[in-house]
Design a protein around this motif. Structure first.
Motif, short mmCIF file in Angstrom:
data_model
loop_
_atom_site.label_atom_id
_atom_site.label_comp_id
_atom_site.label_asym_id
_atom_site.label_seq_id
_atom_site.Cartn_x
_atom_site.Cartn_y
_atom_site.Cartn_z
N GLU A 206 -37.86 37.06 4.12
CA GLU A 206 -37.93 38.21 3.03
C GLU A 206 -37.19 39.58 3.56
O GLU A 206 -37.92 39.29 4.38
CB GLU A 206 -39.36 38.13 2.89
N ALA A 207 -37.09 40.21 2.47
CA ALA A 207 -37.42 41.73 2.77
C ALA A 207 -38.27 42.73 2.79
O ALA A 207 -39.58 41.88 2.30
CB ALA A 207 -36.22 42.02 1.68
N ASP B 104 -32.23 43.51 1.42
CA ASP B 104 -32.37 43.28 -0.33
C ASP B 104 -30.52 43.32 -0.81
O ASP B 104 -30.22 42.98 -1.60
CB ASP B 104 -33.41 44.51 -1.11
#
Length: 128
Positions: free
Chosen positions: A35-36, A47
């Protein structure tokens, strides 16, 4: 009938971020978050929103040292555009080790220390 590994990868491709590739299992271990994340400079990495108020790119001046944006904290471990290169895809998706050798540039000899004459220049002068 069981699906082949390639069929499973093709099915999973739709789940990948546009900048992700299908890493071999040995390259997924210990990479970091999928994930970011927010780096130590307060910039969100991963992102795809590259205009961040805290990014040095948004505050760049002639006095900005480019080194401020060097290092692993600026590269997402799974979602970096660099993974899309043919050489990186061969390595991370197929396990084909890149050929080693001296970095070459069509008109620059980068294999010598700054301030020294290049070997190409010396060769050219010897031929003259």
């Amino acid at each position: 009938m069981a699906k082949s590994a390639q069929d499973q990868r093709n099915q999973n491709q739709s789940d990948l971020d546009p900048f992700e590739i299908e890493f071999l299992p040995q390259f997924e271990q210990g990479r970091g978050p999928r994930e970011a994340f927010v780096n130590e400079h307060g910039v969100v990495i991963g992102d795809h929103e590259y205009e961040s108020d805290n990014s040095p790119l948004e505050q760049w001046t002639a006095e900005t040292d480019p080194e401020v944006m060097a290092g692993d904290e600026w590269v997402h471990p799974f979602k970096d555009v660099g993974f899309q290169s043919a050489e990186n895809r061969e390595y991370f998706e197929k396990g084909i080790v890149p050929q080693s050798g001296i970095f070459t540039h069509p008109d620059k000899d980068v294999s010598y220390e700054p301030g020294q004459a290049s070997s190409k220049k010396n060769e050219d002068e010897a031929e003259a």
